[in-house]
Design a protein around this motif. Structure first.
Motif, PDB file in Angstrom:
ATOM      1  N   VAL A   1      13.785  13.792  10.949  1.00  0.00           N
ATOM      2  CA  VAL A   1      13.893  13.250  11.146  1.00  0.00           C
ATOM      3  C   VAL A   1      12.925  12.238  10.142  1.00  0.00           C
ATOM      4  O   VAL A   1      11.852  13.132   8.871  1.00  0.00           O
ATOM      5  CB  VAL A   1      12.412  12.524  12.301  1.00  0.00           C
ATOM      6  CG1 VAL A   1      12.756  11.759  12.266  1.00  0.00           C
ATOM      7  CG2 VAL A   1      13.020  13.858  13.104  1.00  0.00           C
ATOM      8  N   PRO A   2      13.516  10.875   9.579  1.00  0.00           N
ATOM      9  CA  PRO A   2      12.748  10.371   8.197  1.00  0.00           C
ATOM     10  C   PRO A   2      11.766  10.130   8.805  1.00  0.00           C
ATOM     11  O   PRO A   2      11.532   8.835   9.652  1.00  0.00           O
ATOM     12  CB  PRO A   2      13.981   8.911   8.540  1.00  0.00           C
ATOM     13  CG  PRO A   2      14.460   9.010   9.132  1.00  0.00           C
ATOM     14  CD  PRO A   2      14.173  10.306  10.140  1.00  0.00           C
ATOM     15  N   ILE A   3      10.365  10.124   8.023  1.00  0.00           N
ATOM     16  CA  ILE A   3       8.883   8.878   8.238  1.00  0.00           C
ATOM     17  C   ILE A   3       9.525   8.040   6.608  1.00  0.00           C
ATOM     18  O   ILE A   3       9.367   7.847   5.791  1.00  0.00           O
ATOM     19  CB  ILE A   3       7.767   9.757   8.296  1.00  0.00           C
ATOM     20  CG1 ILE A   3       7.924  11.347   8.648  1.00  0.00           C
ATOM     21  CG2 ILE A   3       6.961   8.978   8.201  1.00  0.00           C
ATOM     22  CD1 ILE A   3       7.914  10.513  10.385  1.00  0.00           C
ATOM     23  N   ILE A   4       9.458   7.188   7.487  1.00  0.00           N
ATOM     24  CA  ILE A   4       9.856   5.671   6.050  1.00  0.00           C
ATOM     25  C   ILE A   4       8.126   5.187   5.569  1.00  0.00           C
ATOM     26  O   ILE A   4       7.627   4.243   6.833  1.00  0.00           O
ATOM     27  CB  ILE A   4      10.799   4.785   6.897  1.00  0.00           C
ATOM     28  CG1 ILE A   4      11.775   5.069   7.035  1.00  0.00           C
ATOM     29  CG2 ILE A   4      10.508   3.829   6.192  1.00  0.00           C
ATOM     30  CD1 ILE A   4      13.389   4.869   7.901  1.00  0.00           C
ATOM     31  N   MET A   5       7.647   5.474   4.879  1.00  0.00           N
ATOM     32  CA  MET A   5       6.633   4.026   4.765  1.00  0.00           C
ATOM     33  C   MET A   5       6.710   3.065   3.721  1.00  0.00           C
ATOM     34  O   MET A   5       8.304   3.257   2.930  1.00  0.00           O
ATOM     35  CB  MET A   5       5.996   5.499   3.225  1.00  0.00           C
ATOM     36  CG  MET A   5       5.470   6.823   3.939  1.00  0.00           C
ATOM     37  SD  MET A   5       5.229   8.341   2.762  1.00  0.00           S
ATOM     38  CE  MET A   5       6.365   8.379   1.873  1.00  0.00           C
ATOM     39  N   LEU A   6       5.779   2.505   3.933  1.00  0.00           N
ATOM     40  CA  LEU A   6       5.967   0.482   3.351  1.00  0.00           C
ATOM     41  C   LEU A   6       5.039   0.731   2.649  1.00  0.00           C
ATOM     42  O   LEU A   6       4.185   1.309   2.259  1.00  0.00           O
ATOM     43  CB  LEU A   6       5.973  -0.633   4.593  1.00  0.00           C
ATOM     44  CG  LEU A   6       7.017   0.005   5.880  1.00  0.00           C
ATOM     45  CD1 LEU A   6       6.493  -0.773   6.661  1.00  0.00           C
ATOM     46  CD2 LEU A   6       8.703   0.298   4.736  1.00  0.00           C
ATOM     47  N   ARG A   7       5.668   0.518   1.026  1.00  0.00           N
ATOM     48  CA  ARG A   7       4.587   0.414  -0.093  1.00  0.00           C
ATOM     49  C   ARG A   7       3.392  -1.526  -0.021  1.00  0.00           C
ATOM     50  O   ARG A   7       4.147  -2.093  -0.878  1.00  0.00           O
ATOM     51  CB  ARG A   7       5.310  -0.417  -1.146  1.00  0.00           C
ATOM     52  CG  ARG A   7       4.196   0.321  -2.696  1.00  0.00           C
ATOM     53  CD  ARG A   7       5.712   0.382  -3.635  1.00  0.00           C
ATOM     54  NE  ARG A   7       4.331   0.533  -5.129  1.00  0.00           N
ATOM     55  CZ  ARG A   7       5.007   1.009  -5.794  1.00  0.00           C
ATOM     56  NH1 ARG A   7       6.494   1.235  -6.539  1.00  0.00           N
ATOM     57  NH2 ARG A   7       4.762   2.254  -6.971  1.00  0.00           N
ATOM     58  N   ASP A   8       2.919  -1.036   0.840  1.00  0.00           N
ATOM     59  CA  ASP A   8       1.973  -2.301   1.270  1.00  0.00           C
ATOM     60  C   ASP A   8       0.822  -2.485   0.088  1.00  0.00           C
ATOM     61  O   ASP A   8       0.407  -0.970  -0.559  1.00  0.00           O
ATOM     62  CB  ASP A   8       1.474  -1.886   2.965  1.00  0.00           C
ATOM     63  CG  ASP A   8      -0.013  -3.575   2.658  1.00  0.00           C
ATOM     64  OD1 ASP A   8       0.387  -4.417   3.134  1.00  0.00           O
ATOM     65  OD2 ASP A   8      -1.139  -3.717   2.664  1.00  0.00           O
TER      66      ASP A   8
END
Length: 254
Positions: A122-129
């Motif tokens: 499962v991918p945990i998709i991190m966002l570059r905030d």
């Protein structure tokens, strides 16, 4: 007489074993469970990440593996993930720091155990905030019980990702690194990256920390580079390279 006694004892033992075997319950639970896969120990539950190493990307992915308990099914089965509070700092915000587990597209594409499968990545998709430039956030993930799956073993209940857009001390920077290269500092870390072209993250440190010859080479390279950098700084009327708290860069005891 001894042979008769011996044969009688064997028959009694076989009878007991057969009786025990008959008494063992068959696994017939219809309740399926999901466990997070740990390779070695509880430390596998924690994952550190920094966007700072990866250029101008806007998002990135950490993959986690889950294993099923119970009988495989002949049909696809939906499961759910949930975020729980972390004791390790500021909690990540769904939709801001990572793609929410409730996002319809994410759920339909990734939160499904295919028919006959017993494991799922499962991918945990991190966002570059932008907030990650000045803070580190923690995302602790657990299985959310539904009609198909509930949480499994108590010691394999979660994975946690801490992530940021700053340089952070690698988990592998322990006693050996302190001895060879001195106490950790962000300025030192960036200098080491600039000089060697390596990330000096967990993977890189673990790849050489037991190689005394390579450690010696790195130490010599970094010492020479720091001497040259400090000479340039002095010629420009600046002080020697130091951390933000004023501590001079040094290379430990070795």
């Amino acid at each position: 007489m001894k042979k008769i006694v011996f044969l009688s004892s064997i028959l009694v033992l076989l009878s007991v074993l057969c009786s025990c075997e008959e008494d063992l319950p068959l696994y017939d639970s219809q309740q399926a469970r999901l466990n997070f896969k740990y390779n070695y120990s509880h430390s596998d539950s924690l994952i550190s990440y920094s966007f700072v190493y990866y250029g101008d990307i806007k998002q990135d992915t950490v993959w986690v593996t889950l294993n099923t308990m119970g009988f495989p099914a002949d049909h696809d089965r939906q499961f759910e993930l949930r975020q729980v509070p972390s004791p390790n700092g500021e909690n990540a915000v769904p939709g801001k720091h990572y793609v929410s587990f409730d996002d319809p597209g994410y759920k339909s594409r990734y939160l499904v155990v295919p028919a006959h499968a017993v494991t799922i990545d499962v991918p945990i998709i991190m966002l570059r905030d932008a907030s990650l430039k000045s803070t580190m956030v923690a995302l602790r993930v657990m299985v959310k019980d539904n009609e198909n799956f509930i949480s499994g073993y108590a010691n394999e209940l979660f994975k946690e990702i801490t992530f940021t857009d700053m340089l952070t001390k690698p988990d592998a920077w322990g006693a050996a690194m302190n001895w060879y290269f001195g106490e950790y500092g962000k300025v030192k870390h960036q200098f080491m990256i600039d000089v060697t072209g390596e990330k000096w993250d967990d993977d890189y440190i673990n790849s050489f920390i037991n190689d005394y010859g390579y450690v010696t080479y790195l130490k010599s390279k970094l010492r020479t580079a720091l001497d040259e950098e400090n000479a340039r700084r002095r010629a420009a009327g600046l002080g020697d390279l130091c951390e933000e708290n004023g501590m001079l860069i040094n290379w430990g005891q070795f």
